[in-house]
Scaffold this motif. Structure first.
Motif, PDB file in Angstrom:
ATOM      1  N   ARG A  74       0.828  -1.199   0.000  1.00 12.04           N
ATOM      2  CA  ARG A  74       0.000   0.000   0.000  1.00 12.04           C
ATOM      3  C   ARG A  74       0.873   1.264   0.000  1.00 12.04           C
ATOM      4  NH1 ARG A  74      -4.147  -1.267   3.703  1.00 12.04           N
ATOM      5  NH2 ARG A  74      -2.533  -1.124   5.249  1.00 12.04           N
ATOM      6  N   VAL A  75       1.953   1.250   0.785  1.00  9.97           N
ATOM      7  CA  VAL A  75       2.859   2.398   0.832  1.00  9.97           C
ATOM      8  C   VAL A  75       3.534   2.587  -0.523  1.00  9.97           C
ATOM      9  CG1 VAL A  75       5.010   3.233   1.857  1.00  9.97           C
ATOM     10  CG2 VAL A  75       3.214   2.309   3.316  1.00  9.97           C
ATOM     11  N   ALA A  76       3.963   1.495  -1.145  1.00  9.16           N
ATOM     12  CA  ALA A  76       4.617   1.592  -2.454  1.00  9.16           C
ATOM     13  C   ALA A  76       3.644   2.107  -3.502  1.00  9.16           C
ATOM     14  CB  ALA A  76       5.167   0.234  -2.860  1.00  9.16           C
ATOM     15  N   LEU A  77       2.401   1.630  -3.472  1.00 10.63           N
ATOM     16  CA  LEU A  77       1.420   2.086  -4.445  1.00 10.63           C
ATOM     17  C   LEU A  77       1.040   3.544  -4.222  1.00 10.63           C
ATOM     18  CD1 LEU A  77      -0.902  -1.017  -4.732  1.00 10.63           C
ATOM     19  CD2 LEU A  77       0.807  -0.215  -6.347  1.00 10.63           C
ATOM     20  N   ARG A  78       1.055   3.983  -2.973  1.00  9.86           N
ATOM     21  CA  ARG A  78       0.756   5.387  -2.688  1.00  9.86           C
ATOM     22  C   ARG A  78       1.787   6.292  -3.353  1.00  9.86           C
ATOM     23  NH1 ARG A  78       1.122   6.126   3.080  1.00  9.86           N
ATOM     24  NH2 ARG A  78      -0.665   4.745   3.136  1.00  9.86           N
ATOM     25  N   GLY A  79       3.057   5.899  -3.289  1.00  4.30           N
ATOM     26  CA  GLY A  79       4.099   6.686  -3.944  1.00  4.30           C
ATOM     27  C   GLY A  79       3.905   6.738  -5.444  1.00  4.30           C
ATOM     28  N   ALA A  83       3.013  10.106  -7.707  1.00  2.00           N
ATOM     29  CA  ALA A  83       3.844  10.473  -8.851  1.00  2.00           C
ATOM     30  C   ALA A  83       2.999  10.620 -10.110  1.00  2.00           C
ATOM     31  CB  ALA A  83       4.931   9.428  -9.065  1.00  2.00           C
ATOM     32  N   SER A  84       2.044   9.709 -10.324  1.00  2.00           N
ATOM     33  CA  SER A  84       1.206   9.812 -11.524  1.00  2.00           C
ATOM     34  C   SER A  84       0.302  11.036 -11.452  1.00  2.00           C
ATOM     35  CB  SER A  84       0.382   8.541 -11.723  1.00  2.00           C
ATOM     36  OG  SER A  84      -0.589   8.418 -10.720  1.00  2.00           O
ATOM     37  N   ARG A  85      -0.164  11.390 -10.253  1.00  2.00           N
ATOM     38  CA  ARG A  85      -0.972  12.599 -10.115  1.00  2.00           C
ATOM     39  C   ARG A  85      -0.146  13.846 -10.450  1.00  2.00           C
ATOM     40  NH1 ARG A  85      -4.312  11.446  -4.530  1.00  2.00           N
ATOM     41  NH2 ARG A  85      -5.816  10.013  -5.459  1.00  2.00           N
ATOM     42  N   ALA A  86       1.105  13.864 -10.021  1.00  2.00           N
ATOM     43  CA  ALA A  86       1.964  15.011 -10.311  1.00  2.00           C
ATOM     44  C   ALA A  86       2.172  15.159 -11.816  1.00  2.00           C
ATOM     45  CB  ALA A  86       3.308  14.856  -9.600  1.00  2.00           C
ATOM     46  N   VAL A  87       2.335  14.044 -12.511  1.00  2.00           N
ATOM     47  CA  VAL A  87       2.518  14.104 -13.965  1.00  2.00           C
ATOM     48  C   VAL A  87       1.228  14.572 -14.626  1.00  2.00           C
ATOM     49  CG1 VAL A  87       2.864  12.679 -16.022  1.00  2.00           C
ATOM     50  CG2 VAL A  87       4.348  12.390 -14.047  1.00  2.00           C
ATOM     51  N   ARG A  88       0.074  14.052 -14.194  1.00  2.00           N
ATOM     52  CA  ARG A  88      -1.200  14.450 -14.803  1.00  2.00           C
ATOM     53  C   ARG A  88      -1.486  15.928 -14.610  1.00  2.00           C
ATOM     54  NH1 ARG A  88      -3.671   9.561 -12.622  1.00  2.00           N
ATOM     55  NH2 ARG A  88      -4.521  10.899 -11.006  1.00  2.00           N
ATOM     56  N   ARG A  89      -1.049  16.493 -13.492  1.00  2.00           N
ATOM     57  CA  ARG A  89      -1.272  17.927 -13.248  1.00  2.00           C
ATOM     58  C   ARG A  89      -0.536  18.781 -14.273  1.00  2.00           C
ATOM     59  NH1 ARG A  89       0.327  17.070  -7.831  1.00  2.00           N
ATOM     60  NH2 ARG A  89      -1.440  16.133  -6.813  1.00  2.00           N
ATOM     61  N   LEU A  91       0.166  17.937 -17.462  1.00  2.00           N
ATOM     62  CA  LEU A  91      -0.220  17.694 -18.848  1.00  2.00           C
ATOM     63  C   LEU A  91      -1.220  18.735 -19.323  1.00  2.00           C
ATOM     64  CD1 LEU A  91      -0.730  13.830 -18.808  1.00  2.00           C
ATOM     65  CD2 LEU A  91       1.139  15.083 -19.853  1.00  2.00           C
ATOM     66  N   PRO A  92      -1.162  19.099 -20.598  1.00  2.00           N
ATOM     67  CA  PRO A  92      -2.175  20.014 -21.135  1.00  2.00           C
ATOM     68  C   PRO A  92      -3.552  19.346 -21.124  1.00  2.00           C
ATOM     69  CG  PRO A  92      -0.375  19.690 -22.711  1.00  2.00           C
ATOM     70  CD  PRO A  92      -0.129  18.785 -21.565  1.00  2.00           C
ATOM     71  N   PRO A  93      -4.635  20.117 -21.041  1.00  2.00           N
ATOM     72  CA  PRO A  93      -5.975  19.532 -20.912  1.00  2.00           C
ATOM     73  C   PRO A  93      -6.387  18.612 -22.050  1.00  2.00           C
ATOM     74  CG  PRO A  93      -6.042  21.877 -20.431  1.00  2.00           C
ATOM     75  CD  PRO A  93      -4.662  21.570 -20.914  1.00  2.00           C
ATOM     76  N   GLY A  94      -5.856  18.769 -23.234  1.00  2.00           N
ATOM     77  CA  GLY A  94      -6.272  17.942 -24.357  1.00  2.00           C
ATOM     78  C   GLY A  94      -5.624  16.571 -24.398  1.00  2.00           C
ATOM     79  N   VAL A  95      -4.640  16.314 -23.564  1.00  2.00           N
ATOM     80  CA  VAL A  95      -3.902  15.051 -23.580  1.00  2.00           C
ATOM     81  C   VAL A  95      -4.670  14.003 -22.770  1.00  2.00           C
ATOM     82  CG1 VAL A  95      -1.752  13.928 -22.885  1.00  2.00           C
ATOM     83  CG2 VAL A  95      -1.706  16.226 -23.819  1.00  2.00           C
ATOM     84  N   PRO A  96      -4.842  12.800 -23.315  1.00  2.00           N
ATOM     85  CA  PRO A  96      -5.532  11.761 -22.546  1.00  2.00           C
ATOM     86  C   PRO A  96      -4.813  11.493 -21.216  1.00  2.00           C
ATOM     87  CG  PRO A  96      -5.275  11.082 -24.824  1.00  2.00           C
ATOM     88  CD  PRO A  96      -4.490  12.349 -24.640  1.00  2.00           C
ATOM     89  N   GLY A  97      -5.569  11.425 -20.148  1.00  2.00           N
ATOM     90  CA  GLY A  97      -5.005  11.179 -18.830  1.00  2.00           C
ATOM     91  C   GLY A  97      -4.790  12.436 -18.024  1.00  2.00           C
ATOM     92  N   SER A  98      -4.956  13.593 -18.649  1.00  2.00           N
ATOM     93  CA  SER A  98      -4.752  14.840 -17.915  1.00  2.00           C
ATOM     94  C   SER A  98      -6.020  15.192 -17.143  1.00  2.00           C
ATOM     95  CB  SER A  98      -4.417  15.975 -18.885  1.00  2.00           C
ATOM     96  OG  SER A  98      -5.531  16.256 -19.703  1.00  2.00           O
ATOM     97  N   ARG A  99      -5.872  16.172 -16.285  1.00  2.00           N
ATOM     98  CA  ARG A  99      -7.045  16.636 -15.550  1.00  2.00           C
ATOM     99  C   ARG A  99      -7.988  17.328 -16.515  1.00  2.00           C
ATOM    100  NH1 ARG A  99      -4.889  19.707 -10.342  1.00  2.00           N
ATOM    101  NH2 ARG A  99      -5.515  21.367 -11.722  1.00  2.00           N
ATOM    102  N   ARG A 100      -9.264  17.130 -16.368  1.00  2.00           N
ATOM    103  CA  ARG A 100     -10.243  17.693 -17.280  1.00  2.00           C
ATOM    104  C   ARG A 100     -10.976  18.890 -16.667  1.00  2.00           C
ATOM    105  NH1 ARG A 100      -7.980  15.115 -20.950  1.00  2.00           N
ATOM    106  NH2 ARG A 100      -8.637  13.053 -21.525  1.00  2.00           N
ATOM    107  N   TYR A 101     -10.525  19.395 -15.570  1.00  2.00           N
ATOM    108  CA  TYR A 101     -11.222  20.478 -14.904  1.00  2.00           C
ATOM    109  C   TYR A 101     -10.222  21.567 -14.561  1.00  2.00           C
ATOM    110  CZ  TYR A 101      -9.408  17.730 -11.055  1.00  2.00           C
ATOM    111  OH  TYR A 101      -8.603  17.006 -10.242  1.00  2.00           O
ATOM    112  N   GLY A 102     -10.698  22.755 -14.370  1.00  2.00           N
ATOM    113  CA  GLY A 102      -9.830  23.863 -14.030  1.00  2.00           C
ATOM    114  C   GLY A 102      -9.743  24.041 -12.530  1.00  2.00           C
ATOM    115  N   ASN A 103      -8.823  24.878 -12.110  1.00  2.00           N
ATOM    116  CA  ASN A 103      -8.698  25.191 -10.692  1.00  2.00           C
ATOM    117  C   ASN A 103      -9.807  26.146 -10.288  1.00  2.00           C
ATOM    118  OD1 ASN A 103      -6.404  23.635 -10.417  1.00  2.00           O
ATOM    119  ND2 ASN A 103      -5.054  25.324 -11.014  1.00  2.00           N
ATOM    120  N   LEU A 104     -10.385  25.921  -9.137  1.00  2.00           N
ATOM    121  CA  LEU A 104     -11.452  26.795  -8.653  1.00  2.00           C
ATOM    122  C   LEU A 104     -10.900  27.872  -7.778  1.00  2.00           C
ATOM    123  CD1 LEU A 104     -14.146  24.146  -7.807  1.00  2.00           C
ATOM    124  CD2 LEU A 104     -13.984  25.570  -9.819  1.00  2.00           C
TER     125      LEU A 104
END
Length: 104
Positions: A74-79, A83-89, A91-104
């Motif tokens: 669980r600890v290894a998967l959390r890391g 890391a994947s969340r940091a990469v997705r943040r 990415l430009p919005p049009g790239v698959p896997g990126s965040r699809r919403y803006g900052n509020l």
């Protein structure tokens, strides 16, 4: 395209699932049984079919994961998740896997 005929493994899986459903119908706390009877009945079905408590087949080459190993995993998967969340943040919005919403 035809589907293959059910084999012995399919029959065994169907029998295992039917036995667990039968035990649940008889001993589940929602239908008047006790929690201890229910867990004991499920453990007996698992033992009879050679299964681990989570339904995996047990054999000489299968190791049941201990709580300590689960925690380490669980600890290894959390890391990896962080890391994947940091990469997705980044990415430009049009790239698959990126965040699809803006900052509020």
């Amino acid at each position: 395209m035809s589907t293959p005929a059910p084999g012995p493994a399919d029959d065994d899986e169907a029998a295992y699932r039917a036995a667990r459903r039968r035990a649940a119908r008889q001993h589940h706390p929602d239908v008047g049984g006790s929690t201890e009877e229910y867990l004991a009945a499920l453990a007996e079905v698992d033992r009879r079919f050679g299964r681990a408590p989570d339904g995996r087949l047990l054999g000489p080459d299968v190791v049941v994961v201990t709580t300590l190993r689960r925690r380490a995993l669980r600890v290894a998967l959390r890391g990896a998740r962080d890391a994947s969340r940091a990469v997705r943040r980044r990415l430009p919005p049009g790239v698959p896997g990126s965040r699809r919403y803006g900052n509020l």
